[in-house]
Design an enzyme around this catalytic site. Structure first.
Site, short mmCIF file in Angstrom:
data_model
loop_
_atom_site.label_atom_id
_atom_site.label_comp_id
_atom_site.label_asym_id
_atom_site.label_seq_id
_atom_site.Cartn_x
_atom_site.Cartn_y
_atom_site.Cartn_z
N LEU A 59 0.69 -1.25 0.07
CA LEU A 59 0.10 0.10 0.02
C LEU A 59 0.82 1.28 -0.17
CD1 LEU A 59 -2.59 -1.17 2.62
CD2 LEU A 59 -3.04 -0.99 -0.05
N LYS A 88 1.38 -2.83 8.79
CA LYS A 88 2.57 -2.11 8.83
C LYS A 88 3.70 -2.78 9.47
CE LYS A 88 2.44 2.08 10.48
NZ LYS A 88 2.37 2.95 11.57
N ASP A 123 2.32 14.52 14.52
CA ASP A 123 2.64 14.28 13.43
C ASP A 123 1.50 14.40 12.39
OD1 ASP A 123 4.48 14.13 10.99
OD2 ASP A 123 4.70 12.11 11.13
#
Length: 656
Positions: free
Chosen positions: A351, A373, A469
């Site tokens: 992805l 991830k 972030d």
């Protein structure tokens, strides 16, 4: 405990609060555990073996909104699924089962144990308190007109069911298959409550069987409205008398905004009856056991070298599970499950990639789509940030946050498993020449979603969570194009009122608050600054730092200059010109500028930002608030603007 109570009081009085949660395992802070209920090995145990008369109840701490007022004729809907296990110590003893319950109170009046599920009384006239339950009854009580000792029923303020059916399910050919709910096996239950049609559908099946298309039990009657109050506690109740019977809830999912999320049933514990043994053994049996033992020892010795070699290879490939790993929620996925789900971590399933490593799309054995991830081996953040993400993300549950499902560690390889977001990240719908540019209403809605998610991080939990972030590439879009804030790899937790402990500045250039150049400790205000930058880039369709030429100013400076010159309308994204009212677009830009005020103390809190984005009433957000917050942005934050700030435009209507 005080923070825990304050959190739930806040949620109880929060308007427009939707319930959408998923527990693949439990800890003691997830639910209200009443009477004899406790958590055993991440499972809810409702009754206590040591008490002759035992009652246990477990409720979600936040009430489920069911109708606008107690007199309203409109009832809300919800969807829920859960996995339960009922295991008696003595199979011949009477059983009682458990109940899924909607109750106006966590302690129903005059409730009895035993066959009354800890919910009902034996009074001739049922209690007037609104109470609705789905019973999974493993005992037959003729006085209640039970049809057998293994049935499912719907109870409306009365122990005698309004409708009942023998436990089982309909297979793919339409045939009925009996299901014994009292042998310890894990049973998956689905309940669909359709308030608009006054209908309840109940379906059950053993683990490993896909959800049957035909419900086991359907009850449709307008009388349901008589047993529902404005908001109700939702949860489980069980009881026993004398006989030992373990009623457990292993996982639970619920949503009042759509279909409840799928439960991952692959790693749930299994509870089996204890096997009985004879009190005495014959000499022949003893001799047979002795011979078998000798043979077994010989086989073990002959294979010792092979086992030793295999163990050595395993240790080289994968570290043993360490004690600290068992403390984290949610559960750990087997590596082979993730490998199979991602087709061997194929490049075709990739992805994207970033500072933490690669992200793959995966499909679990039950058909659930996830994002995996994989943290780089040489990642400088390493195990410490990885476990910070687990401990924070795994416990945060909000409709505008990307939900974490689990994790895995294989040697130095670290993996996190999230809900899959089919529409990718927000920046891809605005930048990089998308096939379809996101329109104005979509942008407003996503910004409001992100603000609500950030508000939960700052104010909606017992610990403050700083994202650190925030940017458009970290905002993901679900199947309905609603925004969810993701990537908590840089998030840090600290108690309310305590300073954050850090020694380095993290984040993305262009989104960092100016005070972080001198003070490395992030604050909620620095998160608000990053959110403000994202508001400006989404409204303007321009990145915070462009590379057009050396003469191009930063996005924030450019918008400030236009604001000071009275040309703020020129900042809007020209690609969607005509889709928005100029005053609405300028209002969004002013909110962004207010969030980007050079002085942290002059920025709004994210709670105030949510109020402005959703267009709260003047009583909740004073009309002067926006002009006060934007005062001074045109002169770099001196606080003495060269001209008075223009009055704020009227609040826009809430986003769809």
């Amino acid at each position: 405990m005080l923070h825990y109570l304050v959190f739930f009081v806040f949620l109880l009085f929060s308007p427009c609060f939707a319930l959408d949660f998923l527990f693949n395992s439990f800890n003691s802070t997830d639910l209200l555990l009443l009477n004899d209920t406790r958590i055993e090995s991440s499972v809810v145990r409702l009754t206590n073996d040591s008490n002759e008369f035992s009652v246990g109840r477990a409720f979600y701490p936040v009430r489920l909104p069911m109708r606008a007022t107690n007199t309203s004729t409109t009832i809300s809907s919800f969807s829920t699924s859960f996995v339960f296990s009922i295991l008696p110590q003595i199979t011949s003893s009477p059983g009682f089962g458990l109940a899924f319950v909607l109750s106006n109170s966590t302690t129903p009046k005059d409730a009895l144990s035993g066959q009354y599920f800890g919910l009902f009384s034996n009074a001739t006239t049922p209690s007037v308190a609104p109470l609705l339950a789905v019973e999974f009854d493993t005992g037959q009580n003729p006085e209640f007109n039970d049809l057998d000792g293994n049935h499912v029923g719907i109870d409306l303020n009365n122990i005698e069911s309004a409708v009942t059916h023998t436990a089982g399910y309909y297979n793919s050919t339409g045939g009925f298959v009996d299901l014994d709910m009292r042998n310890g096996q894990n049973v998956h239950a689905w309940i669909e409550f359709d308030g608009t049609q006054f209908e309840i559908n109940v379906t059950i099946a053993p683990i490993g069987v896909s959800r049957p298309s035909k419900p086991l039990l359907t009850y449709k009657n307008a009388a349901i409205a008589n047993y529902v109050s404005a908001d109700m506690y939702v949860g489980f109740s069980a009881s026993k008398v004398t006989w030992v019977e373990a009623q457990r809830v292993l996982a639970w999912s619920l949503s009042d905004t759509g279909i409840a999320r799928n439960i991952n049933t692959t790693n749930l514990p299994i509870f089996l009856p204890e096997s009985s043994s004879s009190s005495s053994l014959s000499a022949g049996v003893i001799a047979g056991i002795s011979i078998a033992s000798v043979v077994f020892v010989v086989i073990c010795l002959s294979g010792l070298y092979w086992f030793w070699q295999k163990k050595k290879r395993i240790e080289e490939e994968e570290d043993e599970i360490e004690d600290w790993e068992l403390e984290y929620w949610p559960h750990r996925f087997p590596y082979e499950d993730l490998r199979e789900a991602t087709k061997g971590f194929s490049d075709n399933e990739l992805l994207g990639s970033g500072g933490f490593g690669r992200v793959y799309k995966g499909t679990l054995a039950n058909g659930t789509e996830v994002a995996v991830k994989c943290v780089n081996h040489d990642s400088k953040q390493g195990l410490r940030e990885f476990m910070a993400e687990i401990s924070s993300m795994g416990r945060l549950q909000h409709k505008n946050l990307v939900q974490m499902r689990g994790w895995c560690r294989k040697g130095n390889e670290l993996m996190l498993v999230y809900d899959y977001m089919p529409n990718g990240s927000l920046n891809r719908w605005i930048f990089d020449k998308p096939k379809q540019v996101m329109g104005w209403e979509g942008r407003r809605r996503v910004l409001a979603d992100v603000a609500e998610g950030l508000n939960y991080l700052h104010h909606g939990w017992d610990q403050v969570v700083l994202h650190r972030d925030i940017k458009s590439s970290n905002v993901l879009l679900d199947s309905e194009m609603r925004g969810r804030l993701g990537d908590f790899g840089l998030a840090k937790l600290y108690q309310h009122g305590q300073a954050a402990k850090t020694t380095r500045v993290v984040g993305t250039l262009g989104y960092l608050a100016p005070e972080l150049a001198n003070v490395v400790a992030p604050t909620a205000a620095s998160d608000v600054y990053s959110f403000g930058v994202m508001v400006l880039e989404v409204v303007c369709g321009r990145k915070p730092i462009e590379t057009w030429s050396e003469d191009d100013p930063l996005l924030i400076d450019w918008v400030r200059e236009l604001y000071a010159e009275g040309k703020l309308h020129e900042a809007g994204d020209s690609r969607i010109a005509g889709e928005y009212k100029v005053e609405d677009m300028e209002r969004m830009l002013k909110i962004g500028l207010a969030c980007c005020h050079p002085e942290p103390q002059h920025r709004p809190t994210v709670k105030e930002v949510v109020a402005m984005l959703l267009g709260e009433e003047a009583s909740a957000v004073p009309g002067s608030l926006l002009s006060e917050l934007t005062r001074g942005v045109d002169d770099g934050g001196s606080g003495e603007a060269s001209a008075p700030a223009p009055p704020p435009p009227p609040p826009p209507s809430p986003p769809a």
